[in-house]
Design an enzyme around this catalytic site. Structure first.
Site, mmCIF file in Angstrom:
data_model
loop_
_atom_site.group_PDB
_atom_site.id
_atom_site.type_symbol
_atom_site.label_atom_id
_atom_site.label_comp_id
_atom_site.label_asym_id
_atom_site.label_seq_id
_atom_site.Cartn_x
_atom_site.Cartn_y
_atom_site.Cartn_z
ATOM 1 N N LYS A 261 15.692 5.230 -19.316
ATOM 2 C CA LYS A 261 16.326 4.865 -20.578
ATOM 3 C C LYS A 261 15.991 3.435 -20.951
ATOM 4 O O LYS A 261 15.653 3.133 -22.066
ATOM 5 C CB LYS A 261 17.827 4.998 -20.446
ATOM 6 C CG LYS A 261 18.258 6.370 -20.832
ATOM 7 C CD LYS A 261 19.714 6.418 -21.127
ATOM 8 C CE LYS A 261 19.998 7.841 -21.551
ATOM 9 N NZ LYS A 261 21.188 8.389 -21.128
ATOM 10 N N ARG A 262 16.088 2.601 -19.944
ATOM 11 C CA ARG A 262 15.899 1.182 -20.188
ATOM 12 C C ARG A 262 14.548 0.915 -20.853
ATOM 13 O O ARG A 262 14.417 0.119 -21.761
ATOM 14 C CB ARG A 262 16.001 0.434 -18.856
ATOM 15 C CG ARG A 262 16.042 -1.057 -18.948
ATOM 16 C CD ARG A 262 16.286 -1.630 -17.559
ATOM 17 N NE ARG A 262 15.343 -1.093 -16.581
ATOM 18 C CZ ARG A 262 14.137 -1.578 -16.377
ATOM 19 N NH1 ARG A 262 13.715 -2.600 -17.087
ATOM 20 N NH2 ARG A 262 13.350 -1.058 -15.469
#
Ligand code: GLU
Length: 498
Positions: A261-262
Site C-alpha cells: 500500500k505504502r
C-alpha cells in the site's frame, strides 16, 4: 435450474467481480480494464458482478464507489447491477435462491456434507498438524457422519457449515497467460462452500455465477490462481463447463517485492483526487503486464481496444513505476486544450482558497494554467506552481533576489530600471514587455560592465520580485498575466527590501 451446459455458448463473455469491501484499487482497476479490452476486442460482453457474500464487510457505498471510479476511467460494461441484463441480478446477495438449488444438489448427491466441527476443534487440529510439520488442512472428520447423525445434529440446531468433498487427484488446466498449470488437490482438504443453504461463500458463488452468466473467460489477478483448482472441482461436481482462465501478473514495487500500500497499491480515488487523468491511468495500467511488442508507449483507450491482445500479457510480475505514471500524466496534461485543462485545475485552486471570485479573469486563469502546464505532473501541482499569481503581497526571500555576485545596491538599480521600463509601456502585452526588458537588459549590462549576453542581471531579480520563487515562468509571462499595476507594485515591494 439451468440446463447443464458442456461449454459456454461461444460468445466471449467476461466479468469483473469485485467484492465491495473497500475502495477500488489499482490492481482491481487493471483487472477490469483487461476484461473490458478483451471483450471489446473480441466483440464480446463485459459483465460487472458485485460479490458481496461477505455480508459484514460489504457496503453499498463501496459498490457505488467502484462503479463511479470505473466510469471515470471510461470502462463500460454491458450488464451489471446498475443497468441490469439478461443474467441478473448482478449482486450475489440477491441470488441466494440460485445458489441454494445448487447447494441442495451437491448435498443430495453426497458431493458436499454438513460439518459440525467447532472453531476450537479446528484450531486445535491446525495447531497439532503444524506442530507435526504437516501442512494444515481439514481432516475430514464430518465427511463420514451417518445420515442419522447429520439429521439429528441439524434437528438439534447444532451449528454447522457445508463442506465440499475435494477429490484426491491432480488438477490440470491451461491458463492463457501462464500456460499449463498443475495442482495436487490432495493438499487442499474439503473446502467450506457455505455457512448454510442461504449463505454461500466465495468459492461456491463464483463458480455458480460464472456458469449461470455464461462466462467464457475468467480474467483475474494472479492472487486467485490457487483458488482455481478448488473452483474447477466444484464445476466438475456440478457438471458445469470450465471457463478459460487467464491470471494477470502480480504488481511489484520497484525493488520487485509484492506491491505494498505504502508504495503504490492505493485506492484509485487517491490518484483521481490528486489529479491523475483517467487517460494516463488507463495507459499506465495496461502497461502493467501487457507488452505491445513495440516501442510505442502512448495508448488511448480506443487504440487499446484495437491493439490489445491477451497473448501479449506477460507472466512475470509487473513493476509499478510511479515515475512512468507521472510521465504519462504530464503527457496527457499537455495534450489537453487550455479551456479543458483550466476547468480541470479549478477545483484544486478553489480548494487551496486561491480562486476568490473576481480576483482573476477567465483569460488570466487560462494564461496561468498555460504557463504552468509544462511543469505539472498532476493537476494538484497547479497550486504550488501558480499560487504567487493570486497573492496580494509576496513574502520575499531577499537572498533569492541576488544574481551572481550582485550587491544589494546593484539589485536595486536593476529593479528600478525594470520599474521605469515597464511603467513606460503603453500597450501591456507580452511582446512589448519582452521587447522592452530585453533591450533594457542589454543596456544595463553595458552600463554596469556585466557580461554582455547574461540577461540574468536584470531579469533574475525581476522574476523573483514577481514570483517569490526560485523556479517559475519567465518574468515576461508573469508580468503579462499580473497586469501593469500589480507588476509595478511587486517590483516596488521588492525595492523596499533592499
Ligand atoms: N470477488 C473476488 C475479489 O474481489 C474476485 C473473484 C474472481 O475474480 O474470481 O477478489
Amino acid at each position: 435450474m439451468k440446463k447443464i451446459a458442456k461449454k459456454s455458448a461461444g460468445q466471449v463473455r467476461v466479468r469483473f467481480a469485485p467484492s465491495p469491501t473497500g475502495p477500488l484499487h489499482v490492481g482491481g482497476s487493471r483487472t477490469a480494464l483487461f476484461n473490458y479490452l478483451f471483450a471489446q476486442k473480441n466483440g464480446g460482453r463485459f459483465v460487472l458482478r458485485i460479490e458481496d457474500t461477505d455480508k459484514e464487510r460489504s457496503l453499498q457505498k463501496w459498490t457505488e464507489e467502484i462503479i463511479e471510479q470505473l466510469k471515470w476511467l471510461g470502462i463500460e460494461w454491458n450488464e451489471g447491477p446498475d443497468i441490469g441484463g439478461k443474467f441478473g441480478p448482478y449482486k450475489q446477495t440477491q441470488r441466494t435462491d440460485i445458489y441454494k438449488k445448487y447447494l441442495e444438489k451437491l448435498l443430495g448427491e453426497n458431493k458436499a456434507y454438513y460439518c459440525f466441527c467447532t472453531e476450537e476443534d479446528l484450531e486445535a487440529k491446525r495447531q497439532d498438524q503444524m506442530s507435526r510439520g504437516v501442512a494444515p488442512k481439514y481432516d475430514g472428520k464430518c465427511a463420514r457422519l451417518s445420515k442419522e447423525t447429520v439429521e439429528k445434529n441439524l434437528a438439534e440446531k447444532k451449528s454447522s457449515v457445508i463442506r465440499f468433498r475435494i477429490e484426491n487427484k491432480k488438477i490440470k488446466f491451461n491458463d492463457l497467460i501462464r500456460g499449463d498449470v498443475e495442482f495436487d488437490a490432495r493438499l487442499l482438504g474439503d473446502v467450506v462452500i457455505a455457512k448454510d443453504l442461504d449463505s454461500p461463500l466465495y468459492h461456491f458463488a463464483v463458480v455458480v455465477d460464472d456458469f449461470e452468466m455464461e462466462i467464457s473467460h475468467v480474467i483475474r489477478g494472479e492472487e486467485h490462481l490457487p483458488n482455481t483448482p478448488r473452483q474447477i472441482l466444484i464445476q466438475k461436481a456440478l457438471g458445469f463447463y470450465q471457463p478459460i482462465y487467464a491470471h494477470l501478473p502480480l504488481m511489484l514495487n520497484t525493488d520487485r517485492s509484492k506491491l505494498s500500500k505504502r508504495q503504490g497499491d492505493v485506492a484509485l480515488a487517491d490518484y483521481h483526487n490528486s489529479g491523475y487523468l483517467p487517460e494516463a491511468l488507463v495507459n499506465f495500467m495496461v502497461l502493467l503486464g501487457w507488452n505491445p511488442g513495440t516501442e510505442k508507449e502512448i495508448f488511448s483507450l480506443s487504440e487499446l481496444v484495437k491493439e490489445f491482445s491477451i497473448e501479449k500479457v506477460q507472466k512475470a510480475g509487473a513493476v509499478f513505476n510511479i515515475d512512468r505514471l507521472d510521465f504519462l500524466n504530464g503527457f496527457y496534461i499537455r495534450e489537453k486544450n487550455i479551456e479543458k485543462l483550466t476547468e480541470l485545475c479549478k477545483p484544486y485552486l478553489r480548494e487551496a482558497g486561491l480562486l476568490v471570485a473576481g480576483q482573476v479573469t477567465e483569460n488570466q486563469l487560462e494564461k496561468i494554467v498555460e504557463v504552468s502546464k509544462t511543469r505539472m505532473k498532476k493537476l494538484s501541482d497547479i497550486v504550488e506552481l501558480s499560487d504567487f499569481f493570486f497573492a496580494d503581497k509576496l513574502s520575499l526571500d531577499k537572498d533569492l533576489l541576488k544574481w551572481s555576485t550582485m550587491q544589494d545596491t546593484e539589485i536595486k538599480e536593476a529593479l528600478l530600471l525594470c520599474d521605469k521600463i515597464l511603467s513606460e509601456i503603453k500597450i501591456w502585452d507580452i511582446k512589448n514587455i519582452e521587447a522592452g526588458l530585453t533591450a533594457g537588459a542589454g543596456e544595463f549590462n553595458k552600463q554596469k560592465g556585466y557580461p554582455e549576453k547574461n540577461k540574468g542581471y536584470l531579469l533574475w531579480p525581476l522574476r523573483v520580485a514577481l514570483s517569490g520563487k526560485k523556479f517559475s515562468p519567465s518574468p515576461f509571462e508573469i508580468a503579462d498575466i499580473l497586469g501593469k499595476e500589480k507588476t509595478i507594485k511587486r517590483i516596488e515591494q521588492a525595492i523596499k527590501l533592499l
